[in-house]
Design a protein around this motif. Structure first.
Motif, PDB file in Angstrom:
ATOM      1  N   GLU A 184     -27.572 -60.883 -24.316  1.00 41.13           N
ATOM      2  CA  GLU A 184     -27.350 -62.477 -23.647  1.00 41.13           C
ATOM      3  C   GLU A 184     -27.883 -63.294 -24.900  1.00 41.13           C
ATOM      4  N   VAL A 185     -29.077 -62.511 -25.162  1.00 43.15           N
ATOM      5  CA  VAL A 185     -30.215 -63.707 -25.658  1.00 43.15           C
ATOM      6  C   VAL A 185     -29.595 -63.988 -27.366  1.00 43.15           C
ATOM      7  N   ALA A 186     -28.970 -62.231 -27.324  1.00 42.35           N
ATOM      8  CA  ALA A 186     -28.650 -62.092 -28.545  1.00 42.35           C
ATOM      9  C   ALA A 186     -26.879 -63.433 -29.395  1.00 42.35           C
TER      10      ALA A 186
ATOM     11  N   ALA B 155     -39.801 -57.857 -22.230  1.00 41.67           N
ATOM     12  CA  ALA B 155     -39.072 -57.944 -22.129  1.00 41.67           C
ATOM     13  C   ALA B 155     -38.359 -58.801 -22.256  1.00 41.67           C
ATOM     14  N   ASP B 156     -38.421 -59.721 -21.745  1.00 40.71           N
ATOM     15  CA  ASP B 156     -37.739 -60.979 -21.455  1.00 40.71           C
ATOM     16  C   ASP B 156     -38.102 -62.155 -22.751  1.00 40.71           C
ATOM     17  N   ALA B 157     -39.628 -61.901 -22.326  1.00 37.26           N
ATOM     18  CA  ALA B 157     -40.788 -62.920 -23.195  1.00 37.26           C
ATOM     19  C   ALA B 157     -40.519 -61.827 -24.856  1.00 37.26           C
ATOM     20  N   ALA B 158     -40.190 -61.007 -25.333  1.00 35.73           N
ATOM     21  CA  ALA B 158     -40.207 -60.404 -26.807  1.00 35.73           C
ATOM     22  C   ALA B 158     -38.535 -60.701 -26.569  1.00 35.73           C
ATOM     23  N   ALA B 159     -38.156 -60.435 -26.279  1.00 36.74           N
ATOM     24  CA  ALA B 159     -36.347 -61.279 -26.438  1.00 36.74           C
ATOM     25  C   ALA B 159     -36.467 -62.758 -27.226  1.00 36.74           C
ATOM     26  N   LEU B 160     -36.708 -63.242 -25.778  1.00 36.29           N
ATOM     27  CA  LEU B 160     -37.227 -65.123 -26.412  1.00 36.29           C
ATOM     28  C   LEU B 160     -38.290 -65.629 -27.281  1.00 36.29           C
TER      29      LEU B 160
END
Length: 428
Positions: free
Chosen positions: A97-99, A142-147
């Motif tokens: 979703e971030v992508a 995972a959330d922090a890495a993605a954002l």
């Protein structure tokens, strides 16, 4: 004669050296990541998502080992630490979703022309190197890495000691994504161990880390705010309220409150206090209590609520300031919107509050009167946990009034610079 060594000093020196090595590598990678085009960042994220799915069994085994190593944890803490196949899948979906979101870097935030003909643009840019300190929930890594990746900022992750194995297994998937996209592995680093000295080093590494984001309980956030020599984007303690107004639909109030409290009691968006208007409390409060008690909830009630239901345990003054993160709900009877707002201002943490009502004027007065980061009308406070705002993911609810408010997503992880375009103007 042998020299006498101080083990604590040695540990601090080792942690500081490890942190500085990671921070310098992240700083070196920052220029590459800041200039990375969207397809490169998106490839890193989608590849990492695929790796999470492919390595789900390894991640769950690591998580089981973390849980087995900490049998003394409370039920709420164990829930936050526990990964399931569904939660691993949710992490993968979050990365995808971030992508899928637009690239936040390079956005023109504002544009204007001065009388002298100069064109000014405020343009979004990465913050720099971010330090993320979080506690028990492995998915936060995972959330922090993605954002951070999508926002163009390298991140150094330091998870809780209880989740070390889980965090390492998740980090391995993120590294798969970075390698596939040709990005430096230093874009996402993790603490090498659970030494608390590593956190101390993060908080004092001014010039190498540009922003610290703590995600956890009041103790963690307080320590970070007190000790940091680096700017902090503070995360709010989750002392959330649901206010049932006199014009509330009873069926809606029952269903929303049950979800707001009992969907997951250990998350920061869980309602900790029910406020109910005096005129409807005699008829509706017994039904609300009956519903929640059937779900395993206990209560702490003020005198007015106990006058209606004498069997409710009495609430102390401190109970209304307590983030239970458990199946315990404070109950207070109030006299209208202003009374509810007064209670929230006195005891709340400026995180998330909800009003249940069919009266639009009352809802507007409530939402406009809040100092909290998020206000909801006829919806569960648990929407403030996870990526429910359309940000793909979020890494906390920020209450700092100088930069971000509410869920911290891609836009909140950018700062800005100015582009000034002229036609040869000279300063008079």
């Amino acid at each position: 004669m042998n020299a006498i060594t101080d083990p604590a000093a040695d540990s601090a020196a080792i942690a500081r050296a490890a942190l500085e090595e990671a921070a310098r590598a992240a700083r070196a990678a920052a220029t590459t990541l800041a200039r990375a085009p969207r397809p490169v960042k998106d490839l890193a994220l989608t590849t990492a998502a695929a790796a999470l799915r492919a390595r789900a069994a390894e991640i769950l085994a690591a998580n089981a080992a973390d849980l087995a190593a900490a049998p003394e944890l409370s039920e709420a803490f164990r829930d936050r630490l526990t990964l399931t196949p569904a939660r691993v899948e949710a992490m993968a979906v979050g990365l995808e979703e971030v992508a899928a979101l637009p690239d936040p870097v390079g956005r023109v935030l504002a544009e204007w022309t001065r009388p002298n003909g100069l064109l000014f643009r405020r343009v979004a840019q990465p913050i720099g190197v971010i330090g993320m300190i979080y506690e028990s929930r492995p998915n936060v890594g995972a959330d922090a890495a993605a954002l951070c990746l999508k926002a163009g900022s390298p991140v150094i992750l330091r998870g809780g000691r209880e989740s070390l194995r889980s965090a390492a297994a998740i980090h391995a998937c993120i590294l798969d994504g970075l390698r596939a996209a040709g990005l430096p592995e230093a874009c996402v680093a993790t603490a090498p161990n659970t030494d608390r000295a590593f956190v101390a080093a993060m908080l004092r590494t001014s010039g190498l880390i540009d922003l610290i984001i703590p995600r956890g309980g009041k103790g963690l956030v307080t320590r970070v705010l007190e000790e940091a020599r680096v700017p902090v984007l503070a995360h709010a303690e989750g002392l959330c309220h649901t206010y049932v107004h006199e014009a509330a639909d009873p069926a809606m109030a029952r269903s929303v409150l049950a979800n707001a409290k009992m969907r997951r009691t250990g998350v920061c968006g869980s309602t900790e206090t029910l406020l109910i208007d005096r005129v409807i409390a005699p008829s509706l409060l017994p039904l609300l209590v009956e519903d929640l008690r059937a779900l395993g909830c206990d209560f702490r009630a003020d005198a007015a609520a106990r006058a209606i239901l004498p069997a409710l345990p009495p609430a102390s003054e401190g109970d209304f300031s307590t983030e239970w993160l458990a199946a315990i709900l404070n109950v207070a009877v109030v006299d209208g919107v202003e009374s509810a707002l007064d209670h929230i201002r006195r005891y709340g943490s400026e995180h998330t509050e909800a009003i249940i009502t069919g009266d639009a004027a009352a809802a507007t007065a409530f939402l406009d009167g809040l100092g909290s980061a998020v206000g909801l009308w006829n919806a569960s406070t648990q929407f403030c946990d996870g990526g429910e705002f359309g940000f793909g993911a979020e890494i906390g609810i920020a209450t700092g009034r100088l930069h971000a408010r509410g869920p911290v997503g891609l836009e909140q992880l950018c700062t800005w610079r100015y582009h000034v375009i002229g036609t040869g103007q000279l300063r008079p």
